[in-house]
Design an enzyme around this catalytic site. Structure first.
Site, PDB file in Angstrom:
ATOM      1  N   ARG A   1      10.272 -16.033  22.140  1.00  0.00           N
ATOM      2  CA  ARG A   1       8.987 -15.398  21.772  1.00  0.00           C
ATOM      3  C   ARG A   1       8.522 -15.825  20.371  1.00  0.00           C
ATOM      4  NH1 ARG A   1       9.747 -15.353  25.757  1.00  0.00           N
ATOM      5  NH2 ARG A   1      10.096 -13.714  27.261  1.00  0.00           N
TER       6      ARG A   1
ATOM      7  N   SER B   1       5.452  -5.600  26.412  1.00  0.00           N
ATOM      8  CA  SER B   1       6.608  -5.187  25.601  1.00  0.00           C
ATOM      9  C   SER B   1       6.191  -5.088  24.139  1.00  0.00           C
ATOM     10  CB  SER B   1       7.731  -6.214  25.721  1.00  0.00           C
ATOM     11  OG  SER B   1       8.101  -6.342  27.061  1.00  0.00           O
TER      12      SER B   1
ATOM     13  N   GLU C   1       6.630  -7.162  18.808  1.00  0.00           N
ATOM     14  CA  GLU C   1       6.198  -8.437  19.399  1.00  0.00           C
ATOM     15  C   GLU C   1       4.722  -8.743  19.123  1.00  0.00           C
ATOM     16  OE1 GLU C   1       7.428  -9.370  23.559  1.00  0.00           O
ATOM     17  OE2 GLU C   1       5.346  -9.975  23.794  1.00  0.00           O
TER      18      GLU C   1
HETATM   19  C1  LIG Z   1       0.616  -5.761  30.564  1.00  0.00           C
HETATM   20  C2  LIG Z   1       1.093  -6.874  29.675  1.00  0.00           C
HETATM   21  C3  LIG Z   1       2.198  -7.626  30.045  1.00  0.00           C
HETATM   22  C4  LIG Z   1       2.647  -8.681  29.233  1.00  0.00           C
HETATM   23  N1  LIG Z   1       3.736  -9.407  29.632  1.00  0.00           N
HETATM   24  C5  LIG Z   1       4.169 -10.448  28.880  1.00  0.00           C
HETATM   25  C6  LIG Z   1       5.295 -11.221  29.308  1.00  0.00           C
HETATM   26  O1  LIG Z   1       5.880 -11.008  30.365  1.00  0.00           O
HETATM   27  N2  LIG Z   1       5.680 -12.243  28.509  1.00  0.00           N
HETATM   28  C7  LIG Z   1       5.052 -12.546  27.343  1.00  0.00           C
HETATM   29  O2  LIG Z   1       5.466 -13.504  26.677  1.00  0.00           O
HETATM   30  N3  LIG Z   1       3.987 -11.826  26.927  1.00  0.00           N
HETATM   31  C8  LIG Z   1       3.526 -10.787  27.653  1.00  0.00           C
HETATM   32  N4  LIG Z   1       2.466 -10.043  27.238  1.00  0.00           N
HETATM   33  C9  LIG Z   1       1.829 -10.329  25.949  1.00  0.00           C
HETATM   34  C10 LIG Z   1       0.590 -11.239  26.051  1.00  0.00           C
HETATM   35  O3  LIG Z   1      -0.026 -11.136  27.290  1.00  0.00           O
HETATM   36  C11 LIG Z   1       0.933 -12.699  25.794  1.00  0.00           C
HETATM   37  O4  LIG Z   1       1.560 -12.857  24.549  1.00  0.00           O
HETATM   38  C12 LIG Z   1      -0.323 -13.584  25.851  1.00  0.00           C
HETATM   39  O5  LIG Z   1       0.038 -14.932  25.752  1.00  0.00           O
HETATM   40  C13 LIG Z   1      -1.330 -13.262  24.760  1.00  0.00           C
HETATM   41  O6  LIG Z   1      -2.509 -13.974  25.079  1.00  0.00           O
HETATM   42  P1  LIG Z   1      -3.922 -13.564  24.533  1.00  0.00           P
HETATM   43  O7  LIG Z   1      -4.861 -14.659  24.920  1.00  0.00           O
HETATM   44  O8  LIG Z   1      -4.274 -12.220  24.994  1.00  0.00           O
HETATM   45  O9  LIG Z   1      -3.679 -13.603  22.960  1.00  0.00           O
HETATM   46  P2  LIG Z   1      -4.267 -12.605  21.850  1.00  0.00           P
HETATM   47  O10 LIG Z   1      -3.668 -11.258  22.028  1.00  0.00           O
HETATM   48  O11 LIG Z   1      -5.735 -12.697  21.790  1.00  0.00           O
HETATM   49  O12 LIG Z   1      -3.659 -13.263  20.534  1.00  0.00           O
HETATM   50  C14 LIG Z   1      -2.282 -13.181  20.262  1.00  0.00           C
HETATM   51  C15 LIG Z   1      -1.983 -14.077  19.053  1.00  0.00           C
HETATM   52  O13 LIG Z   1      -2.209 -15.433  19.407  1.00  0.00           O
HETATM   53  C16 LIG Z   1      -3.201 -15.996  18.547  1.00  0.00           C
HETATM   54  N5  LIG Z   1      -4.035 -16.884  19.359  1.00  0.00           N
HETATM   55  C17 LIG Z   1      -4.634 -16.596  20.542  1.00  0.00           C
HETATM   56  N6  LIG Z   1      -5.283 -17.676  20.999  1.00  0.00           N
HETATM   57  C18 LIG Z   1      -5.102 -18.664  20.081  1.00  0.00           C
HETATM   58  C19 LIG Z   1      -5.537 -20.005  19.960  1.00  0.00           C
HETATM   59  N7  LIG Z   1      -6.304 -20.580  20.894  1.00  0.00           N
HETATM   60  N8  LIG Z   1      -5.166 -20.709  18.856  1.00  0.00           N
HETATM   61  C20 LIG Z   1      -4.400 -20.137  17.891  1.00  0.00           C
HETATM   62  N9  LIG Z   1      -3.961 -18.875  17.942  1.00  0.00           N
HETATM   63  C21 LIG Z   1      -4.306 -18.149  19.022  1.00  0.00           C
HETATM   64  C22 LIG Z   1      -3.983 -14.830  17.988  1.00  0.00           C
HETATM   65  O14 LIG Z   1      -4.573 -15.179  16.744  1.00  0.00           O
HETATM   66  C23 LIG Z   1      -2.898 -13.802  17.849  1.00  0.00           C
HETATM   67  O15 LIG Z   1      -2.160 -14.066  16.675  1.00  0.00           O
HETATM   68  C24 LIG Z   1       1.980  -8.973  28.026  1.00  0.00           C
HETATM   69  C25 LIG Z   1       0.865  -8.216  27.651  1.00  0.00           C
HETATM   70  C26 LIG Z   1       0.420  -7.182  28.462  1.00  0.00           C
HETATM   71  C27 LIG Z   1      -0.794  -6.386  28.065  1.00  0.00           C
END
Ligand SMILES: Cc1cc2nc3c(=O)[nH]c(=O)nc-3n(C[C@H](O)[C@H](O)[C@H](O)COP(=O)(O)OP(=O)(O)OC[C@H]3O[C@@H](n4cnc5c(N)ncnc54)[C@H](O)[C@@H]3O)c2cc1C
Length: 359
Positions: A172, A250, A349
Site C-alpha cells: 500500500r 480499510s 491508509e
Molecule cells: C469501499 C471501499 C473499498 C476499498 N477497497 C480497497 C482495496 O481493496 N484495496 C485498496 O488498495 N484500496 C481500496 N480502497 C481505497 C481506494 O479505493 C483506492 O486507494 C483507490 O485507488 C483510490 O482511488 P481514487 O481515484 O478514489 O483516489 P483519491 O481518493 O481521489 O486520491 C487518493 C490519493 O491519490 C492521489 N491521486 C489520485 N489520482 C491521482 C493522479 N492521477 N495523480 C497523482 N495523484 C493522484 C490523491 O491526490 C490522493 O493523495 C477502497 C475504498 C473504498 C471506499
C-alpha cells in the site's frame, strides 16, 4: 489581479468537496478545475505555481479525508479518459488514462480473458490512483502488472514515464505516495496482462467462495464474481443502498513488524489463532482488523455520526451529520486503544487534506 483572473480553463470557486469523496465529509476547495486533457493538467499546474497556490490532485475521492475547513488552493479533478491496448510478446499492454474508472477497466480485462487484474475487482476510484498506494486485494496488487506510469513531473513541468522499478512499490505504498508525494500527477498507466492465463487464487476467502460454488477450475469471470460477492458481504464495494457505504474502505494498514515485535504482540494477545502472514523479508504482517477487535472495539461501535462498519472492523463509516473532525477523532481513539492493548501504532491508509484531520 484576483487569483482566479485569466485562468486558461474553466475554474470553479468554493466547491464543496464532500460530494466528490466516498466518505461524504469535508469542506470546499477554494478553486477546482476538471482536467479532461493533459494540456489542462499542465495549465492548472502552471496557474497554481504562478500564484503560489497549493495544488492537490483528486481522483474518485475514495481514499481521501478532507478537513471540514476545506482546501485552500487548487484541486485538479482528473478527468482524462481513454483506453488502448497492443500486443506485447505473450502479453497485452493496456494503457488507461488516469480518469478511467478502475473497476470498468478490470471488467473489460476479465471479459477479454486478460489475466492480472481479476482479484482487484470492485475497488472504487480511478486508474490514476492505482499506482499511488499500489492498490491491492485478495493476493494481487498493481505492482505485479504495472509496467509504466506516465506522469507530469511538477518539478520540471515535463511529462515522464516511470518504469515499474522507478515507482518504489511496497505494501500500500509507492514513491508517489510516500517518497515524493507531491511530485507526480499520473496521466495514464500501462499494465501488462496475460491473455488466456488462469486467474490468481491465492487467498483463503476466495478459495472458499469458489469451493462453495462448486468451481474447481475457475475462469477469470468466476474469480471476479467471487471477489465482488465477498467484497459486497463486507460493504467493500460502493453501493448506494448499503448503510455502510460512506467509507474509505480499510482505514488502517495491516502492521508489518519485526520478529521481536511479533513475539511481544503474540504474548500480549495470548491467542495462537492470531492471524499473521510471513513476508518475504522475514517480517510479519498482522491483521489490523483483528487487533482492533481484540482491543475491545466491535463492529458498529462508534461515537454516533461515525462508527466502525457493521460488516468490517477496519472501515470507519460516516452517518448523517458526520464531520471530518469526527472521523479524525474516532481514528485517534481506535489507535489509542490498539496501542494501549498491544503497543502497536496503527497507520491510517487514506490521505488527509487540510488542517486538523490528521489522526
Ligand atoms: C469501499 C471501499 C473499498 C476499498 N477497497 C480497497 C482495496 O481493496 N484495496 C485498496 O488498495 N484500496 C481500496 N480502497 C481505497 C481506494 O479505493 C483506492 O486507494 C483507490 O485507488 C483510490 O482511488 P481514487 O481515484 O478514489 O483516489 P483519491 O481518493 O481521489 O486520491 C487518493 C490519493 O491519490 C492521489 N491521486 C489520485 N489520482 C491521482 C493522479 N492521477 N495523480 C497523482 N495523484 C493522484 C490523491 O491526490 C490522493 O493523495 C477502497 C475504498 C473504498 C471506499
Amino acid at each position: 489581479m484576483s487569483p482566479a483572473g485569466a485562468a486558461p480553463f474553466e475554474l470553479l470557486q468554493n466547491v464543496p468537496l464532500a460530494p466528490y469523496c466516498t466518505m461524504g465529509v469535508g469542506g470546499p476547495a477554494r478553486f477546482l478545475v476538471e482536467a479532461a486533457e493533459e494540456a489542462a493538467v499542465l495549465a492548472a499546474v502552471r496557474w497554481a505555481q504562478e500564484r503560489g497556490l497549493a495544488l492537490s490532485v483528486l481522483g474518485g475521492g475514495s481514499n481521501l479525508v478532507v478537513a471540514d475547513t476545506g482546501v485552500d488552493g487548487l484541486v485538479v479533478k482528473v478527468a482524462l479518459r481513454g483506453v488502448s491496448s497492443r500486443e506485447a510478446g505473450d502479453g497485452v499492454a493496456v494503457t488507461a488514462a488516469a480518469g478511467e474508472p478502475w473497476d470498468a477497466l478490470v471488467a473489460r480485462a476479465v471479459e477479454r480473458g486478460w489475466a492480472g487484474l481479476e482479484c482487484l475487482s470492485g475497488i472504487p476510484g480511478l486508474v490514476g490512483a492505482t499506482p499511488i498506494q499500489n492498490v491491492g486485494a485478495y493476493g494481487q496488487d498493481v505492482s505485479q502488472t504495472v509496467t509504466a506510469v506516465h506522469a507530469l513531473d511538477r518539478r520540471s513541468g515535463e511529462t515522464v514515464t516511470l518504469a515499474r522499478e522507478d515507482c518504489g512499490f511496497g505494501y500500500r505504498s509507492s514513491r508517489l505516495k510516500s517518497g515524493e508525494p507531491d511530485r507526480f500527477i499520473v496521466l495514464s498507466v500501462t499494465y501488462r496482462l496475460l491473455p488466456g492465463r488462469a486467474p490468481a487464487v491465492r487467498y483463503a476467502d476466495l478459495e472458499n467462495d469458489l469451493a462453495r460454488r462448486g468451481i474447481t477450475r475457475p475462469s477469470l469471470a468466476d474469480v471476479r464474481s467471487s471477489v465482488l460477492a465477498i467484497r459486497r458481504s463486507k460493504s467493500m464495494v460502493l453501493d448506494p443502498d448499503d448503510p455502510n457505504r460512506r467509507s474509505c474502505g480499510s482505514f488502517f494498514l495491516n502492521p508489518v513488524v519485526d520478529q521481536a515485535t511479533f513475539e511481544r504482540v503474540s504474548l500480549a494477545a495470548g491467542d495462537p489463532a492470531m492471524p499473521r502472514w510471513r513476508e518475504a523479508d522475514g517480517r510479519v504482517k498482522l491483521s489490523a482488523a483483528w487487533l482492533i477487535e481484540h482491543a475491545g472495539l466491535r463492529r458498529g461501535d462508534g461515537p454516533g455520526p461515525v462508527a466502525l462498519s457493521t460488516r468490517h472492523s477496519l472501515a470507519i463509516v460516516c452517518r448523517e451529520g458526520a464531520r471530518a473532525a469526527d472521523v479524525a477523532a474516532f481514528a485517534r481513539e481506535i489507535r489509542a486503544q490498539v496501542e494501549a492493548r498491544f503497543s502497536i501504532r496503527l497507520v491510517p491508509e487514506p490521505v488527509f487534506w487540510g488542517g486538523g484531520v490528521r489522526s
